[in-house]
Design a protein around this motif. Structure first.
Motif, PDB file in Angstrom:
ATOM      1  N   LYS A   1       1.031  -1.120  -0.190  1.00 33.50           N
ATOM      2  CA  LYS A   1       0.412   0.045  -0.418  1.00 33.50           C
ATOM      3  C   LYS A   1       0.664   1.405   0.012  1.00 33.50           C
ATOM      4  N   SER A   2      -0.054   1.982  -0.408  1.00 29.03           N
ATOM      5  CA  SER A   2       1.529   3.601  -0.936  1.00 29.03           C
ATOM      6  C   SER A   2       1.500   4.044   0.746  1.00 29.03           C
ATOM      7  N   GLY A   3       1.074   4.328   1.589  1.00 30.94           N
ATOM      8  CA  GLY A   3       1.083   4.314   3.106  1.00 30.94           C
ATOM      9  C   GLY A   3       2.305   3.372   3.169  1.00 30.94           C
ATOM     10  N   ALA A   4       2.682   2.503   3.226  1.00 34.53           N
ATOM     11  CA  ALA A   4       3.558   1.807   3.587  1.00 34.53           C
ATOM     12  C   ALA A   4       5.066   1.855   2.794  1.00 34.53           C
ATOM     13  N   ILE A   5       4.553   1.917   1.461  1.00 28.60           N
ATOM     14  CA  ILE A   5       6.254   2.869   1.077  1.00 28.60           C
ATOM     15  C   ILE A   5       5.640   3.955   1.185  1.00 28.60           C
ATOM     16  N   TYR A   6       5.016   5.183   1.523  1.00 30.48           N
ATOM     17  CA  TYR A   6       5.372   6.126   2.608  1.00 30.48           C
ATOM     18  C   TYR A   6       6.614   6.155   3.478  1.00 30.48           C
ATOM     19  N   MET A   7       6.174   5.170   4.552  1.00 36.66           N
ATOM     20  CA  MET A   7       7.331   5.012   5.299  1.00 36.66           C
ATOM     21  C   MET A   7       7.939   4.349   4.855  1.00 36.66           C
ATOM     22  N   ALA A   8       8.123   3.389   4.175  1.00 41.61           N
ATOM     23  CA  ALA A   8       9.988   2.951   3.977  1.00 41.61           C
ATOM     24  C   ALA A   8      10.581   3.865   3.364  1.00 41.61           C
ATOM     25  N   TYR A   9      10.152   5.229   2.970  1.00 39.91           N
ATOM     26  CA  TYR A   9      11.189   6.249   2.476  1.00 39.91           C
ATOM     27  C   TYR A   9      11.346   7.037   3.351  1.00 39.91           C
ATOM     28  N   TRP A  10      10.293   7.463   4.205  1.00 31.27           N
ATOM     29  CA  TRP A  10      10.581   7.860   5.525  1.00 31.27           C
ATOM     30  C   TRP A  10      11.597   7.443   5.452  1.00 31.27           C
ATOM     31  N   ARG A  11      11.933   6.421   6.178  1.00 29.03           N
ATOM     32  CA  ARG A  11      12.734   5.413   6.900  1.00 29.03           C
ATOM     33  C   ARG A  11      14.125   5.862   6.506  1.00 29.03           C
ATOM     34  N   MET A  12      14.207   5.084   4.885  1.00 29.37           N
ATOM     35  CA  MET A  12      15.234   5.252   3.858  1.00 29.37           C
ATOM     36  C   MET A  12      15.922   6.877   4.407  1.00 29.37           C
ATOM     37  N   GLN A  13      14.993   7.958   4.043  1.00 32.68           N
ATOM     38  CA  GLN A  13      15.237   9.488   4.389  1.00 32.68           C
ATOM     39  C   GLN A  13      16.591   9.298   5.783  1.00 32.68           C
ATOM     40  N   GLN A  14      16.004   8.793   6.574  1.00 33.42           N
ATOM     41  CA  GLN A  14      16.463   8.634   7.834  1.00 33.42           C
ATOM     42  C   GLN A  14      17.435   8.376   8.117  1.00 33.42           C
ATOM     43  N   GLY A  15      18.227   7.024   6.996  1.00 40.15           N
ATOM     44  CA  GLY A  15      19.418   6.546   6.972  1.00 40.15           C
ATOM     45  C   GLY A  15      18.944   5.197   7.429  1.00 40.15           C
ATOM     46  N   LYS A  16      17.554   4.340   7.491  1.00 42.64           N
ATOM     47  CA  LYS A  16      17.643   3.038   7.943  1.00 42.64           C
ATOM     48  C   LYS A  16      18.279   1.708   7.233  1.00 42.64           C
ATOM     49  N   TYR A  17      17.683   2.301   5.869  1.00 45.55           N
ATOM     50  CA  TYR A  17      18.120   1.013   5.088  1.00 45.55           C
ATOM     51  C   TYR A  17      19.346   1.594   3.911  1.00 45.55           C
ATOM     52  N   ASP A  18      20.302   2.838   4.461  1.00 44.46           N
ATOM     53  CA  ASP A  18      21.712   2.838   3.588  1.00 44.46           C
ATOM     54  C   ASP A  18      22.185   1.445   3.732  1.00 44.46           C
ATOM     55  N   HIS A  19      22.443  -0.045   4.553  1.00 38.98           N
ATOM     56  CA  HIS A  19      23.302  -0.829   3.838  1.00 38.98           C
ATOM     57  C   HIS A  19      22.827  -1.765   2.904  1.00 38.98           C
ATOM     58  N   TYR A  20      21.015  -1.232   1.986  1.00 39.00           N
ATOM     59  CA  TYR A  20      21.350  -1.276   0.946  1.00 39.00           C
ATOM     60  C   TYR A  20      21.444  -1.019  -0.159  1.00 39.00           C
ATOM     61  N   LEU A  21      21.845   0.583   0.394  1.00 40.98           N
ATOM     62  CA  LEU A  21      22.067   1.572  -0.681  1.00 40.98           C
ATOM     63  C   LEU A  21      23.663   1.395  -0.988  1.00 40.98           C
ATOM     64  N   ARG A  22      24.489   1.066  -0.252  1.00 43.87           N
ATOM     65  CA  ARG A  22      26.136   1.011  -0.776  1.00 43.87           C
ATOM     66  C   ARG A  22      26.560   0.717  -1.960  1.00 43.87           C
TER      67      ARG A  22
END
Length: 65
Positions: free
Chosen positions: A44-65
């Motif tokens: 759902k769009s809300g879940a995608i938005y929250m994942a984006y927000w967490r990504m902006q907070q650096g929570k998924y940096d290990h995936y983006l290297r």
């Protein structure tokens, strides 16, 4: 129902955000369809938005290297 995000999903969220400038809770484009087309995972769009927000907070940096 998917719960944890895969590296592929995080990359898809980043791609969508770059394409549209960002992701906000209410979007004027079909976020869920675009996400599904990239990942073949239904979220759902809300879940995608929250994942984006967490990504902006650096929570998924290990995936983006």
């Amino acid at each position: 129902m998917a719960t944890k995000y895969t590296q592929r999903e995080i990359w898809a969220i980043r791609e969508i955000a770059q394409k549209h400038g960002s992701i906000c809770y209410v979007n004027d484009y079909n976020l869920e369809k675009e996400y599904f087309d990239l990942t073949n995972i239904d979220r759902k769009s809300g879940a995608i938005y929250m994942a984006y927000w967490r990504m902006q907070q650096g929570k998924y940096d290990h995936y983006l290297r």
